[in-house]
Scaffold this motif. Structure first.
Motif, PDB file in Angstrom:
ATOM      1  N   ALA A  35     -83.508  33.591 -26.484  1.00  0.00           N
ATOM      2  CA  ALA A  35     -82.701  34.990 -26.028  1.00  0.00           C
ATOM      3  C   ALA A  35     -81.611  34.234 -25.028  1.00  0.00           C
ATOM      4  O   ALA A  35     -81.554  33.256 -24.493  1.00  0.00           O
ATOM      5  N   VAL A  36     -80.370  35.006 -25.492  1.00  0.00           N
ATOM      6  CA  VAL A  36     -79.266  34.499 -24.643  1.00  0.00           C
ATOM      7  C   VAL A  36     -78.321  35.812 -24.356  1.00  0.00           C
ATOM      8  O   VAL A  36     -78.632  36.866 -24.547  1.00  0.00           O
ATOM      9  N   LYS A  37     -77.597  35.621 -23.418  1.00  0.00           N
ATOM     10  CA  LYS A  37     -76.546  36.827 -22.638  1.00  0.00           C
ATOM     11  C   LYS A  37     -75.222  36.380 -23.005  1.00  0.00           C
ATOM     12  O   LYS A  37     -74.566  35.338 -23.122  1.00  0.00           O
ATOM     13  N   ALA A  44     -74.714  32.291 -23.111  1.00  0.00           N
ATOM     14  CA  ALA A  44     -75.401  31.408 -22.337  1.00  0.00           C
ATOM     15  C   ALA A  44     -77.042  31.982 -22.358  1.00  0.00           C
ATOM     16  O   ALA A  44     -77.188  33.078 -22.563  1.00  0.00           O
ATOM     17  N   PRO A  45     -77.697  30.999 -22.419  1.00  0.00           N
ATOM     18  CA  PRO A  45     -79.240  31.158 -22.513  1.00  0.00           C
ATOM     19  C   PRO A  45     -79.528  31.789 -21.148  1.00  0.00           C
ATOM     20  O   PRO A  45     -79.226  31.683 -20.219  1.00  0.00           O
ATOM     21  N   LYS A  46     -80.617  32.996 -21.397  1.00  0.00           N
ATOM     22  CA  LYS A  46     -81.193  33.621 -20.224  1.00  0.00           C
ATOM     23  C   LYS A  46     -81.950  32.832 -19.398  1.00  0.00           C
ATOM     24  O   LYS A  46     -82.742  31.816 -19.898  1.00  0.00           O
ATOM     25  N   LYS A  47     -82.110  33.165 -18.177  1.00  0.00           N
ATOM     26  CA  LYS A  47     -82.929  32.459 -17.181  1.00  0.00           C
ATOM     27  C   LYS A  47     -84.572  32.579 -17.776  1.00  0.00           C
ATOM     28  O   LYS A  47     -84.870  33.689 -17.915  1.00  0.00           O
ATOM     29  N   GLY A  48     -85.112  31.379 -17.855  1.00  0.00           N
ATOM     30  CA  GLY A  48     -86.537  31.533 -18.237  1.00  0.00           C
ATOM     31  C   GLY A  48     -86.727  31.555 -19.377  1.00  0.00           C
ATOM     32  O   GLY A  48     -87.785  31.986 -20.158  1.00  0.00           O
ATOM     33  N   ALA A  49     -85.733  31.775 -20.386  1.00  0.00           N
ATOM     34  CA  ALA A  49     -85.947  32.028 -22.040  1.00  0.00           C
ATOM     35  C   ALA A  49     -86.547  30.805 -22.692  1.00  0.00           C
ATOM     36  O   ALA A  49     -86.421  29.687 -22.293  1.00  0.00           O
ATOM     37  N   ARG A  50     -87.616  31.195 -23.564  1.00  0.00           N
ATOM     38  CA  ARG A  50     -88.251  30.092 -24.568  1.00  0.00           C
ATOM     39  C   ARG A  50     -87.927  30.639 -25.823  1.00  0.00           C
ATOM     40  O   ARG A  50     -87.710  31.870 -26.044  1.00  0.00           O
ATOM     41  N   GLU A  51     -88.394  29.747 -26.773  1.00  0.00           N
ATOM     42  CA  GLU A  51     -88.338  29.909 -28.102  1.00  0.00           C
ATOM     43  C   GLU A  51     -89.193  30.874 -28.685  1.00  0.00           C
ATOM     44  O   GLU A  51     -90.535  30.655 -28.345  1.00  0.00           O
ATOM     45  N   ILE A  52     -88.932  31.909 -29.291  1.00  0.00           N
ATOM     46  CA  ILE A  52     -89.796  32.995 -29.894  1.00  0.00           C
ATOM     47  C   ILE A  52     -89.606  33.070 -31.350  1.00  0.00           C
ATOM     48  O   ILE A  52     -88.430  32.530 -31.874  1.00  0.00           O
TER      49      ILE A  52
END
Length: 70
Positions: A35-37, A44-52
C-alpha cells in the motif's frame, strides 16, 4: 532477492499499491503489492504497510516505476 516493484495501480476501492508480478502460473490473477499514498507529486509507502496479494481484476495502472540500476 525479490523482484522490484514495476507499477502503481489503483484498485476498485480507490486504494493505491506499488506492485510486481507474482511470478508463478498459479498466482497469475494477482500481484504482490504494498500500500502507498500520494505524497508530494509522487507516492510513498504507508506507515506499517506490508506486502499483500492484490487482485488484478479491476485494477487500473496509474504509473510505471523506473527500474533502478544495480
Amino acid at each position: 532477492m525479490p523482484q522490484p516493484y514495476t507499477h502503481i495501480v489503483q484498485d476498485l476501492a480507490g486504494q493505491f499499491f506499488q506492485v510486481r508480478d507474482a511470478g508463478s502460473a498459479e498466482l497469475s490473477h494477482v500481484f504482490h503489492g504494498m500500500a502507498v499514498k500520494r505524497a508530494g507529486g509522487g507516492f510513498a509507502p504507508k506507515k506499517g504497510a506490508r506486502e499483500i496479494l492484490v487482485r488484478k481484476l479491476g485494477c487500473r495502472v496509474v504509473a510505471a516505476l523506473a527500474a533502478k540500476a544495480a
